[in-house]
Design a protein around this motif. Structure first.
Motif, PDB file in Angstrom:
ATOM      1  N   HIS A 367      13.406   5.715 -11.073  1.00 12.66           N
ATOM      2  CA  HIS A 367      12.447   6.777 -11.388  1.00 12.66           C
ATOM      3  C   HIS A 367      13.071   8.169 -11.362  1.00 12.66           C
ATOM      4  N   LYS A 590       2.059   2.398   1.927  1.00 13.91           N
ATOM      5  CA  LYS A 590       2.109   2.786   0.513  1.00 13.91           C
ATOM      6  C   LYS A 590       3.544   3.075   0.076  1.00 13.91           C
ATOM      7  N   SER A 591       4.306   3.787   0.904  1.00 10.68           N
ATOM      8  CA  SER A 591       5.691   4.116   0.559  1.00 10.68           C
ATOM      9  C   SER A 591       6.565   2.865   0.500  1.00 10.68           C
ATOM     10  N   MET A 594       5.949   1.098  -2.747  1.00 14.17           N
ATOM     11  CA  MET A 594       6.642   1.781  -3.839  1.00 14.17           C
ATOM     12  C   MET A 594       8.130   1.460  -3.828  1.00 14.17           C
ATOM     13  N   ARG A 597       8.598  -2.387  -4.955  1.00 19.92           N
ATOM     14  CA  ARG A 597       7.936  -2.842  -6.177  1.00 19.92           C
ATOM     15  C   ARG A 597       8.828  -2.953  -7.414  1.00 19.92           C
ATOM     16  N   TRP A 626       0.033  -6.331  -5.212  1.00 13.88           N
ATOM     17  CA  TRP A 626       0.556  -5.186  -4.454  1.00 13.88           C
ATOM     18  C   TRP A 626      -0.500  -4.563  -3.548  1.00 13.88           C
TER      19      TRP A 626
END
Length: 644
Positions: A367, A590-591, A594, A597, A626
């Motif tokens: 990213h 959440k991190s 990410m 994933r 997820w």
């Protein structure tokens, strides 16, 4: 005596003839500057352009004139005065004008109350809803009767098939040729992910025959998607996306014909909740979702608009406010001293004798957050060591399926250098030969070019049996040889290759086995996955040992000299932040999702594609998986394991 011409588009060695008639027209060059727009590389003087960077560099000049033996002067920073040079024997530090102090808003607790937002309904939507009210209403709670009969004239739902149903005999006689993959549009090219046949023409793309053969798909059985009691269905009933617009963030929800009387938006500085019903007169759907916002917003400056617009049907403008970035942004990466040392050692050994601008490539940019920071560190040290010749060209490489939009957004926000994207596998030839000054890759070479085999009782190689591990090891060796081969061909003489490769220690451990085991357990808990899909869900990762990375015979074969190698234990930033109480469990979960994933999700989707799942089903299952993984990360048992 030969000279070097510095004209753009020429840059060749020449010997003056001392004949003005010949010397005045001996050089064919571009008097203009190159610029980059819409995936094209273009000369401003003649507008000649190309998608391919190598072809762009080889475009012949549009003007003839004399050669330029003198290198153009680079812009020079203002020199310090004589007094300053005597008093301060080091570079003057630039003083920035202090910015006005803005009060920092603290993140509210999870149970903080939400403010109900006022809805602004556009005139066009009001008119459309008035016309809709005239049509007879249909009971939206009544489920449609599922008819097992296929009507004649029904088209096959597989991509690129297009066959119409007539009779059962015709169905058996006519094979279905289709594309099991997804369409990809990148840098002007259109192609299917399954067969990679690229074209620039859209009609030629749509006319491509399928690359797989199988049974026709006359209907998509997706009755579960109508169940409004399922929270996961409500989250995926329509598409949405976030994008930055100046100092604000815009959330666009593509809900056609949203009903203002059945729409509610609530938010506070760190949390957002949207509940809306939308659709036609005969069929409506409900969309419901909650987000914990990455940054903090100003509720009083935020607005909600309901629109009747094809491109954006539901708009929420979130106005960002000042905050202490370094404490809140979990994705921010701090490059540790050990990795900096390796970069510095490589640059110290850089020994390129020609005078052209440096070309630096990061293979596996993902990213872009880590990649951009690393490129800036390389440029900074090149400048410090006086090895930078003009503005360098930075190339970010990754697969065509990469999140390029995110990378381009980060490049535009940073704006410290000019970068290009290169969408192909780094196990292939990516750039022209002898063009690259510095090649870099970090945390990418553990990803294999393909899945060598299925792992029967797990998804990760660490839990495979001895035979399966040996197959993965052989594939890893083949891929590493390919990577070294192509990078050595692309590097100029005197160029450098810097690799940060995830490895296992002497006990064969890396520290992430716990998380991959949790991923497989989540896959087992998804009852929607078939047993074959669970077997096909194998992540193409392999972590090498240090000895597998240091192949001196391989390096010698491709004229590479090993400068430095070392096995270093690195801390996981998000785990360290959670252990020290800098982030809460929900943010950590959440991190971590990410982080895990990118490669894992691709393996899951490929397993679903192989088993002929439809594209909507694949996206729905991926989102459900997820969400489950994130929820498991928040459990007390998982929290205790991380703390330990």
């Amino acid at each position: 005596m030969s000279h070097f011409c510095y004209n753009r588009g020429c840059q060749k060695k020449y010997t003056p003839t001392n004949d003005p008639a010949q010397d005045d027209t001996a050089c064919q060059y571009h008097p203009g500057l190159p610029y980059f727009h819409d995936a094209y590389k273009i000369w401003s003087c003649c507008q000649k352009k190309s998608h391919d960077f190598g072809a762009f560099l080889s475009l012949p000049g549009c003007t003839r004139g004399p050669h330029q033996p003198t290198k153009p002067e680079e812009p020079v920073a203002p020199r310090a005065t004589e007094q300053e040079q005597v008093v301060v024997p080091k570079p003057t530090i630039r003083e920035e004008t202090p910015k006005p102090r803005v009060p920092v808003i603290e993140r509210p607790p999870m149970d903080a109350p939400l403010t109900k937002m006022k809805l602004t309904v556009s005139t066009s939507l009001q008119e459309a809803l008035e016309k809709l009210a005239i049509t007879p209403k249909v009971n939206t709670n009544q489920k449609e009767q599922f008819n097992d009969e296929v009507k004649p004239g029904t088209s096959c739902k597989h991509a690129s098939c297009g066959v119409l149903y007539t009779t059962v005999d015709q169905e058996q006689a006519t094979p279905c040729r289709f594309h099991p993959g997804v369409p990809i549009f990148h840098e002007g090219m259109k192609y299917w992910s399954c067969c990679q046949k690229k074209t620039t023409d859209f009609e030629a793309f749509t006319a491509q025959p399928g690359c797989s053969e199988g049974e026709h798909l006359w209907r998509v059985e997706n009755e579960s998607s109508k169940n409004e009691d399922d929270p996961q269905v409500l989250k995926t009933s329509c598409r949405y996306d976030f994008h930055q617009q100046g100092p604000s963030v815009v959330l666009s929800i593509y809900a056609k014909m949203p009903r203002p009387d059945q729409t509610q938006v609530e938010l506070n500085a760190g949390r957002l909740k949207v509940d809306t019903r939308f659709g036609t007169a005969t069929s409506t759907k409900r969309f419901f979702n909650e987000w914990e916002l990455f940054g903090l917003i100003d509720v009083n400056q935020s607005t909600v608009e309901l629109l009747q617009n094809i491109r954006r049907l539901f708009s929420l403008l979130l106005c960002c406010c000042s905050r202490q970035k370094q404490k809140r942004q979990i994705a921010q990466i701090i490059l540790d001293d050990s990795r900096r040392t390796f970069i510095y050692s490589g640059i110290d050994a850089l020994n390129i004798t020609n005078s052209t601008s440096l070309i630096i490539a990061d293979f596996g940019s993902s990213h872009g957050q880590n990649s951009i920071q690393t490129m800036k560190i390389i440029i900074e040290y090149l400048t410090k060591m006086n090895k930078l010749r003009g503005s360098p060209l930075i190339i970010h490489n990754d697969l065509p399926t990469n999140d390029w939009t995110r990378l381009f957004q980060l490049l535009a926000e940073d704006n410290s250098y000019r970068g290009l994207a290169n969408g192909c596998s780094f196990y292939e030839e990516c750039l022209p030969r002898n063009c690259l000054s510095i090649a870099f890759s970090s945390a990418s070479l553990h990803m294999l070019s393909k899945k060598p085999c299925n792992i029967n009782n797990h998804c990760y190689f660490h839990f495979a049996n001895e035979n399966e591990r040996e197959i993965f090891k052989n594939q890893s060796k083949f891929d590493f040889n390919s990577f070294i081969k192509y990078r050595s061909q692309e590097l100029q003489s005197g160029g450098i290759l810097i690799l940060n490769i995830p490895c296992v220690n002497e006990n064969g451990e890396m520290g992430f086995n716990f998380y991959f085991d949790l991923i497989y357990k989540c896959a087992q808990l998804l009852t929607i996955l078939t047993s074959q899909e669970l077997i096909d869900f194998t992540i193409p990762f392999y972590l090498r040992s240090l000895s597998e990375c240091i192949d001196l015979e391989l390096f010698n074969r491709y004229s590479l000299i090993l400068i430095k190698s070392e096995l270093i234990c690195l801390k996981s930033l998000i785990v360290d932040q959670y252990r020290h109480g800098q982030i809460r469990l929900d943010r950590f979960a959440k991190s971590l999702s990410m982080l895990m994933r990118p490669g894992t999700d691709l393996a899951l989707k490929q397993a679903l594609q192989i088993n002929r799942r439809s594209s909507p089903d694949i996206e729905r299952i991926s989102t459900q998986f997820w969400s489950l993984f994130e929820e498991k990360n928040k459990s007390r048992a998982f929290s205790a394991a991380i703390s330990a």
